[in-house]
Design an enzyme around this catalytic site. Sequence first.
Site, PDB file in Angstrom:
ATOM      1  N   ALA A 181      49.708  42.625 -20.272  1.00 34.14           N
ATOM      2  CA  ALA A 181      48.841  41.524 -20.109  1.00 34.14           C
ATOM      3  C   ALA A 181      47.483  41.887 -19.329  1.00 34.14           C
ATOM      4  O   ALA A 181      47.532  43.247 -19.118  1.00 34.14           O
ATOM      5  CB  ALA A 181      49.372  40.380 -19.407  1.00 34.14           C
ATOM      6  N   GLU A 212      44.194  40.789 -16.773  1.00 32.19           N
ATOM      7  CA  GLU A 212      43.888  39.725 -15.631  1.00 32.19           C
ATOM      8  C   GLU A 212      42.396  39.018 -15.792  1.00 32.19           C
ATOM      9  O   GLU A 212      41.603  38.715 -14.789  1.00 32.19           O
ATOM     10  CB  GLU A 212      44.063  40.296 -14.392  1.00 32.19           C
ATOM     11  N   ASN A 213      41.847  38.909 -16.948  1.00 28.30           N
ATOM     12  CA  ASN A 213      40.630  38.477 -17.186  1.00 28.30           C
ATOM     13  C   ASN A 213      40.413  37.076 -16.600  1.00 28.30           C
ATOM     14  O   ASN A 213      41.282  36.145 -16.820  1.00 28.30           O
ATOM     15  CB  ASN A 213      40.365  38.366 -18.831  1.00 28.30           C
ATOM     16  N   HIS A 233      52.141  38.411 -11.664  1.00 32.50           N
ATOM     17  CA  HIS A 233      51.276  39.618 -11.488  1.00 32.50           C
ATOM     18  C   HIS A 233      49.832  39.384 -11.787  1.00 32.50           C
ATOM     19  O   HIS A 233      48.678  39.664 -11.159  1.00 32.50           O
ATOM     20  CB  HIS A 233      51.861  40.688 -12.461  1.00 32.50           C
ATOM     21  N   GLU A 234      49.493  38.820 -13.168  1.00 32.41           N
ATOM     22  CA  GLU A 234      48.053  38.464 -13.554  1.00 32.41           C
ATOM     23  C   GLU A 234      47.387  37.705 -12.592  1.00 32.41           C
ATOM     24  O   GLU A 234      46.196  37.613 -12.337  1.00 32.41           O
ATOM     25  CB  GLU A 234      48.013  38.215 -14.963  1.00 32.41           C
ATOM     26  N   HIS A 257      46.088  39.045  -9.356  1.00 33.03           N
ATOM     27  CA  HIS A 257      44.869  39.764  -9.710  1.00 33.03           C
ATOM     28  C   HIS A 257      43.629  38.844  -9.681  1.00 33.03           C
ATOM     29  O   HIS A 257      42.474  39.236  -9.159  1.00 33.03           O
ATOM     30  CB  HIS A 257      44.934  40.367 -11.331  1.00 33.03           C
TER      31      HIS A 257
END
Length: 865
Positions: free
Chosen positions: A279, A281-282, A312-313, A316
């Site tokens: 994945a 993290e935008n 997790h993302e 971020h």
Amino acid sequence: MPAENLTREEARERARLLTVDGYEVALDLRSAVGPGDGTRTFRSLTTIRFRCAEPGAATFADLVAPSVTAVTLNGRALDPAAVFDGARIALADLAAENELVVDAQCAYSRTGEGLHRFADPEDGEVYLYTQYEPADARRVFANFEQPDLKAPFTFAVTAPAGWTVLSNGEQDGEPEPVDATAATWRFVPTRPISTYITAVVAGPYHVVRDHYSRALPDGGTLEIPLGALCRKGLAPYFDADDIFEVTKQGLDFFHDHFDYPYPFGKYDQAFVPEYNIGAMENPGCVTFREEFVFRGKVTRSSYERRANVILHEMAHMWFGDLVTMEWWDDLWLKESFADFMGSFSQVEATRFTDAWTTFANQRKAWAYRADQLPSTHPVTADIHDLEDAKLNFDGITYAKGASVLKQLVAYAGRDASLEGARRYFKRHAYGNTRLTDLLSVLEETSGRDMTAWSRAWLQTAGVNVLTPMVTCDASGRVTELAVVQEAPEEHNRLRPHRVAVGLYRRRTPGAPLERYARAEADVTGVRTVVRELAGAERPELVLVNDEDLTYCKVRFDETSLDTLRQHLGDITDPLARALCWSALWNLTRDGLLPARDYLELVQRFAGAETDIGVVQMVQSCASGALVHYTAPGHREDAERDLARAALRELRQAEPGSDHQLAWTRFFAGLAATQPDLQLLHALLDGSAKIDGLDVDQELRWTLLGALAARGAAGEPELAAELARDNTASGRRHHVRCLAARPAAQVKEEAWASVVESDVLSNALVEATIAGFDQPSQRELLAPFAPRYFAALERIWQERSIEIAMAVVRGMFPMLQGDRRTLEATDAWLAGHADAAPALRRLVLEARDDLARALRAQARDAGASR
């Protein structure tokens, strides 16, 4: 690989000169649909406003594109042929305030780098998404591609009228029609962010909407629109409710602990095809690999893994997006924290309360392997350029860093650590940081000296080994228990470890193996006595690093190892059991425990393991032990015994359970005898049934892949299965199974499609490599070993870094597992001292894996049984 690198020194100089005030990016993606020949391109029009600290100075902008139509700097037209070299646009005689306009034709990607284009074979629909980290935004628009030149971005995207189009910012008004078939979507400007986390997702995606609200301390309300997307073909399997549940739990957790409201407006999560990583993290537009949309039955471990990635993302958004590392040296400032926070938030906010067990048994295994490679590095790495950066998304930066942070929380205290994070966000919001910025706030909140801790844990490489030494008196009481610490010769650094030492025994024969004594200790040198355990009853098992407080490899004294051989399954605590499995695997990898001894432990105790994540990890380790660490002369018998045990556990597992599914998949990978292969055939055609086992489409491909690799299923059967499952997923499985067949011509075709051609997409390259490399086909694959070394430099020069990495890693002749291949690897390294450092690193890592396998095989061959 084209000359697209950027060095740290170049980035520092450009950051010294420039301050970027904003980007306006207009992309015309109408060319994504309809017929196309050759390289398919799209128009990219970018306006960058920036200041220069030294008027008259020169710098460059980054752009990787087939062609540039026009370049204008401060109203002055520049000749694209003179200023654009394929990767950079030279900018001379800058003013104090500047405006750069670049009109280019950029290429759609087939490699997952830049703007990836995917045509769904099921319905012909086209899906687009971007993936940039570390430096592929320049494949989509002109920019200053480095993390410390943050700026607001305003995107406009023209695309087919029926599509869904997303970017980081919220949509600004309704799409504006361009003609009868297309429209333009405009998005509100973002907060200041780095180029590598900008994003565009466009296509006829299936979209589900939800909403998150939260009362803020100032009396206001935080409103976050939520979205979840996948391809239309996956819509029947899309469990958006579960995704939103974890998302909301994560937003609650991070707001409770970070005291900084989510700063990026909406929160979309797009599950996209042919994605290279887990994945990205935008901010406001997170992308995931679509394999997290499960087409068939999967175990609880798969849902746990997906939840971990979602969290997790999300972490971020604060660690990495709000506050970003200055350069890739400090990549750990975002990845280690996100990895730690993923598990931390799972345990405290979701149904996956055993996530620290998964972390100990899976994430740390990744870290231990990486930390013993010749390419190991400190958590804070020395990243010279972008190629270095690409390879440092590894087990050190993620899992070791997270392990170290877990220890930091124990060292500095939970409250002090979280308060440090809160101050870090407030102090550096929308800015860039280095290691010292984090250490300074942690010193403030904890009162501890972070410099010495950082030197020991963040700025040195290698993993320590901790071994218990126990002496007892005649009455059966412990007189002394000491922990001995070792360091590898090449990274000879002893560290301070905060550990729990657990003593285990059975109260009566046949009783559970339970902990009856525990003590925490600071292990600081070669030998540390744990005085609190003196006088305890003689233990049957001593577990150093009980509860997994520190980052280390654990060894056992002889009594403890003998106990595990007989009673591993009797340990009642799941985390303690997982730690023992992990330690036994490390002993096997290090050539201290014969591979067949490890396989015997798997056969005896894995079936009774309650944690499905541990079961699947142990099965994966068993496969590795069989294929790479078992002496060749014993491999066939060991495989037969392991397959027999797997089939036994499959038949004994609770019908319909996760364990039944895991043992089915494991058995399929081991099936080699005629009766076993006949059973796979019978499960496929329905003539055999196992109560509770649903042979769904994903499991059918697993069984077919196993049969194809053994020559028991050919092209007609595979074509029939593709007709049954003519989807994007089915196409990937079909390619993998075709490449798995044991025929010389099949291998030649697979080799040519991956090594000699660049026609395949990234996902089909991955599938072909997976099929090509079969443990049962060592002799068939042997002729490709010399061809691999002959092709290495060409591959590195001609392919994108993502594809080059996949080929170099995936096609290394690891399965040959012999001294000749090791010597060939050494010869290539000796003869190519000037090859690209990143390429040499990949070959060195493969060489180390091979040398380790040979040592383990020698240990297994010499074991008495």
